[in-house]
Structures are given as C-alpha cells and as structure tokens.
Design an enzyme around this catalytic site. Structure first.
Site, mmCIF file in Angstrom:
data_model
loop_
_atom_site.group_PDB
_atom_site.id
_atom_site.type_symbol
_atom_site.label_atom_id
_atom_site.label_comp_id
_atom_site.label_asym_id
_atom_site.label_seq_id
_atom_site.Cartn_x
_atom_site.Cartn_y
_atom_site.Cartn_z
ATOM 1 N N LYS A 128 0.807 -1.212 0.000
ATOM 2 C CA LYS A 128 0.000 0.000 0.000
ATOM 3 C C LYS A 128 0.845 1.269 0.000
ATOM 4 C CE LYS A 128 -3.847 -2.355 0.192
ATOM 5 N NZ LYS A 128 -3.333 -3.717 0.279
ATOM 6 N N GLY A 177 -8.959 -6.714 2.645
ATOM 7 C CA GLY A 177 -10.129 -7.416 3.144
ATOM 8 C C GLY A 177 -10.662 -6.881 4.456
ATOM 9 N N LYS A 214 -5.454 10.160 6.804
ATOM 10 C CA LYS A 214 -6.648 10.827 7.320
ATOM 11 C C LYS A 214 -7.829 9.872 7.239
ATOM 12 C CE LYS A 214 -9.252 14.359 8.576
ATOM 13 N NZ LYS A 214 -9.124 14.965 9.924
ATOM 14 N N LYS A 250 -18.309 -6.072 0.352
ATOM 15 C CA LYS A 250 -19.341 -5.512 -0.511
ATOM 16 C C LYS A 250 -20.553 -6.443 -0.601
ATOM 17 C CE LYS A 250 -15.485 -3.610 -3.054
ATOM 18 N NZ LYS A 250 -14.583 -3.815 -4.199
ATOM 19 N N GLU A 300 -6.570 1.964 -2.903
ATOM 20 C CA GLU A 300 -5.807 0.798 -3.333
ATOM 21 C C GLU A 300 -6.195 0.417 -4.757
ATOM 22 O OE1 GLU A 300 -6.561 -2.869 -1.271
ATOM 23 O OE2 GLU A 300 -8.713 -2.486 -1.110
ATOM 24 N N ARG A 304 -6.573 -7.571 -10.339
ATOM 25 C CA ARG A 304 -7.250 -8.810 -10.740
ATOM 26 C C ARG A 304 -8.653 -8.471 -11.219
ATOM 27 N NH1 ARG A 304 -10.864 -8.995 -6.675
ATOM 28 N NH2 ARG A 304 -10.200 -8.376 -4.596
ATOM 29 N N VAL A 307 -15.154 -9.177 -8.307
ATOM 30 C CA VAL A 307 -16.451 -9.843 -8.199
ATOM 31 C C VAL A 307 -17.522 -9.035 -8.931
ATOM 32 C CG1 VAL A 307 -18.247 -10.632 -6.596
ATOM 33 C CG2 VAL A 307 -15.829 -10.897 -5.980
ATOM 34 N N ARG A 350 -25.021 -9.702 -4.379
ATOM 35 C CA ARG A 350 -24.303 -10.930 -4.064
ATOM 36 C C ARG A 350 -25.196 -11.829 -3.207
ATOM 37 N NH1 ARG A 350 -17.979 -9.445 -2.826
ATOM 38 N NH2 ARG A 350 -17.783 -7.676 -4.273
#
Length: 462
Positions: A128, A177, A214, A250, A300, A304, A307, A350
């Site tokens: 990060k 995560g 912050k 999510k 971030e 990849r 979903v 989902r």
C-alpha cells in the site's frame, strides 16, 4: 505521453487455459474461454469433486484436500496440473492466488502465461505504501498522509498524526479485506492502536509495516475499471459505486455511481490510465477510491478481476474477461477510449449461503432453485438443484445482475428478480437483500460506506 512498458509474452500463444479457482468465477472464466475457442482445465479440491461445472472442461483434476491451503492455494499442485494437461496459460480468477506476485512469477518461470498483470505490478500495488507513492507520481489523488511507513519514533508518529489531523486511520502496508486497520480519534489512543495493528499485521500478512492516513468520516466507495494491453493502449470503462458494505465486504454494487458528473470523474479516470502506463500494467484492474465532498481519494488497486465486474460489462458493453484473456494472448484492445460509451444503469446483488439475520454461513444441499429469466437480467452462478454448499469456502453462491435504462428502473427490475429467486435447502441472504432494495435511502443513492452497518443496527430487535 508515456507508453506501456510491458512487452514480455506480447506474442503469447496458447489453446488451453487452466482455471485456478472454483465456483461462480470458474464458470464465468470457462464461458469466456470457450467463446474464444479455447479449451479449459478445471481444478478442484476434494470438497468440489462432484461439482457439475467441471463436466464442461476438457480436464477436471483434483489438486488436494478440502482445505484451501492444500488445494486452491497449493501453487506446486496447480503448476503440476497445468503441466500434466498441457495448459499454456493459468487464469487465477479472484481471491486465492490472484494477487500473489510469487504465483505470477512461478507461472512465468514454468514457461506458461499468467492471465493477469506482471508480477512486478502486483508487488507494487500490493504494497500500500509503494502503491500510494506510484499514484502520487502519476497524479492520482490520494488520501492525505505520508507515502512512507510509520517510524518507531513515538514523537515523530505523534507529529505526523497532528499534521494530518484527527481522526486518522492506521493501516497495514500489506493488508486487505478489511483487516489490519484501526481508526484513532485522538492522541491518547494512538500508540495502543499502532501496537495492536502492528501485531495483527505481522500475524495476518507477514509484515508489521504500517502507514497512517486521514480517516474520512462519510465517504462513498467508488471504483474505476481499467484494461491495458501490451501495445501501449489503456482505457477505463466507467465507474462503480460499492458503498453498500458490511464489515468491509461488498454486498450490492452498481454502475455508474449515482450523482457523479462526467467532468468530475473524467480526469480521475484518465489519471488511472496514466498510472497504469507508468507502472507497466497489463490486463484488467480496479482503482478503488473514497469519495467525499466532491473529491476522490485513492485507497488501493486490485490487480485482478473483481467480483463486481458484471455491472461494468452491462453498462459498457465490454466483455471484460474476454478482453483479459485476449491481452494475455498478446492481442491489442479492440477499442479506444473515445469508443467507450456507458449506457443505462446496472446493479449487482451478491447472494450468499448465510443466515439473513446473523450472517453465519449455511452449508447444505440445495433442493430447489429458480431465477428470474428475461431481458436485462443476468445470473452468474455455479449452483444447481442437488448442489451441496461446502463449509470450506466463501459463502458467495450467485450474483444477480440487472440492467435498465435508468437507476430507478434498475432498482425496480432488481426487486422483481429478487422476489422471483428461490433457493431451497439452505439459508441465504435473499430476505436481507430484498429489504435493502426497498430502503428509501438506498433508493436516493446518497448512502456512504457506513450506512449499511447503521441500517442493520436499526433493524435488530433491542
């Protein structure tokens, strides 16, 4: 303007793809491969041996026991499966090994093609601090805070927090995560929070390196999807809103993000494309931002497939998985930025095998299954009547996606689709999703990343 730096395997040729994943995303990748005339190799664990989706593959190999660490995360077993079946490429899907630079390196070292970005890009964006430094260099707006690791010097840490301004958030450099982070509202909590987060990071990610930023009070979670080839072409495919989150996971995603003007998002999308060129990115990726008071803050990049990629496919008309495979084959993108026009509105829910109130996972055999069919409705799933939901893996069993000419029309279509969905034999979060789609605040499209947690607390009996 700089050009894409990545040229290795630009003329890669393969006719068989090993799909190093399971469930819904394995089926999605398999469909894309077959539409391109490619053969597939499916792998499985002992728990997934009876999965019907393996029947459509040219090879279906068990690579280990039910535990993911000994099967879907076993790099040696996966590479052996590729060698035994003659697969020339490996697609990692999402989760599992998809963002492991060591896996990409191992595939390259074996003379195979990794359907994803170069290992160097994965490593850069997986750290990060390094990612933030790269984004600042490319002109991507970032959350206020230094692009360096937190030092051990207590006074320097305290001064950094004061300069940023409380509240601040302490994050693990290698985190993800929702783990490895703590919000600090004042100086009296600072050092304890750092100590706890450092130990959590050491245990979870193998690195105790932390950084400070912050803490934004009421942001939305906005994503920008990019795709880049080996020939200097890079485009962004619109934006998504993924603010409906429970414990940083999510639940509902939509495209485009409501209420954000094109002239506001446009420069940010272009900055993301330029960042990809600067770090030599190849394939698909997602830039994640916090959005508050009309400003974007990079948090971030996911190196990849996501979903939630279907909502972008539905609005942009681009098959993201096919483009991802095409890039791995060395083909240039078939479109340029000026040709990307996003139409209508798309929402994804989902569907998880879990109790709708406690959210505890629900394993068992599905004895009844029905989804709404028709225009503007898409279901991505691997389940069927008789399918046994395993307790070993993520609870996601299906993604219900709708598309319509407007956001209100998409919400109405999703309500109909959820009402018509039946999954018997196990508990699912369908009742929870139906209630959320009926919520007035969600309907207005003004919710932030904390809204769902507050909504859930209000619904629980005292």
């Amino acid at each position: 303007m700089s050009v894409c730096l990545v040229v290795e395997k630009a003329n890669a040729s393969f006719d068989t793809v090993l799909i190093a994943n399971r469930g819904e995303i394995a089926v999605r990748i398999q469909k894309a491969c077959h539409s391109l005339g490619l053969k597939t190799v499916m792998i499985c664990s002992e728990a997934d041996r009876s999965a019907k989706y393996g029947e459509a593959a040219e090879h279906f190999l068990c690579v280990g026991p039910s535990a993911a660490a000994k099967s879907y995360l076993n790099q040696d077993a996966i590479l052996l499966a590729a060698r035994l079946t003659g697969a020339g490429a490996i697609h990692p899907g999402y989760g599992f090994l998809s963002e492991k630079s060591s896996f990409a390196e191992a595939i390259d070292g074996a003379g195979l093609v990794f359907v994803g970005p170069p290992a160097s890009a994965i490593a850069t964006m997986g750290d990060k601090i390094a990612a933030k430094r790269a984004m600042i260099s490319a002109g991507v707006p970032c959350v206020p805070g230094p692009d360096t690791a937190l030092p051990d010097d207590r006074e320097l840490v305290e001064r950094t927090a004061r300069e940023i301004g409380y509240p601040v958030i302490i994050k693990a450099s290698g985190g993800g995560g929702g783990r490895g982070m703590r919000v600090v509202s004042g100086p009296e909590q600072l050092h304890e929070a750092i100590a706890l987060t450092r130990e959590e990071a050491r245990q979870a990610f193998g690195s105790a390196e932390l950084y400070m930023e912050k803490f934004l009070q009421h942001p939305r979670h906005i994503e920008i999807q990019v795709v880049c080839d080996n020939h200097g072409n890079a485009v962004w495919l619109g934006h998504r809103d993924c603010s409906m989150q429970r414990r940083h996971q999510k639940v509902v995603e939509e495209a485009p993000a409501p209420g954000i003007a094109a002239d506001t998002i446009g420069p940010v999308g272009q900055a993301c494309v330029e960042a990809c060129r600067q770090i030599g990115y190849r394939g698909v990726g997602t830039f994640e931002f916090l959005y508050e008071d009309g400003r974007f803050y990079f948090i971030e990049m996911n190196t990849r497939l996501q979903v939630e990629h279907p909502v972008t496919e539905m609005t942009s008309g681009v098959d993201i998985v096919k483009e991802q495979i095409g890039v791995a084959q060395g083909r240039p993108l078939a479109f340029r930025q000026a040709e990307i026009v996003c139409n209508g509105h798309s929402i994804e829910c989902r569907i998880n095998a879990e109790d709708p109130d406690s959210f505890l996972p629900s394993a068992g055999t599905i004895n009844d299954l029905s989804f709404l069919e028709g225009p503007g409705v898409r279901v991505d799933t691997h389940i069927h009547a008789g399918y046994r939901v395993s307790p070993y893996y993520d609870s996601l069993i299906a993604k219900l996606i709708v598309h319509a000419e407007s956001r209100p029309a998409a919400i109405a279509r999703m309500r109909d689709a959820l009402a018509a969905t039946r999954i018997g034999g196990i508990s699912t979060n369908l009742p929870f999703l139906r209630a959320l789609l009926d919520d007035e605040e969600f309907g207005r499209g003004e919710t932030d990343i904390h809204y769902l947690e507050h909504w859930l607390k209000q619904r629980r009996p005292a």
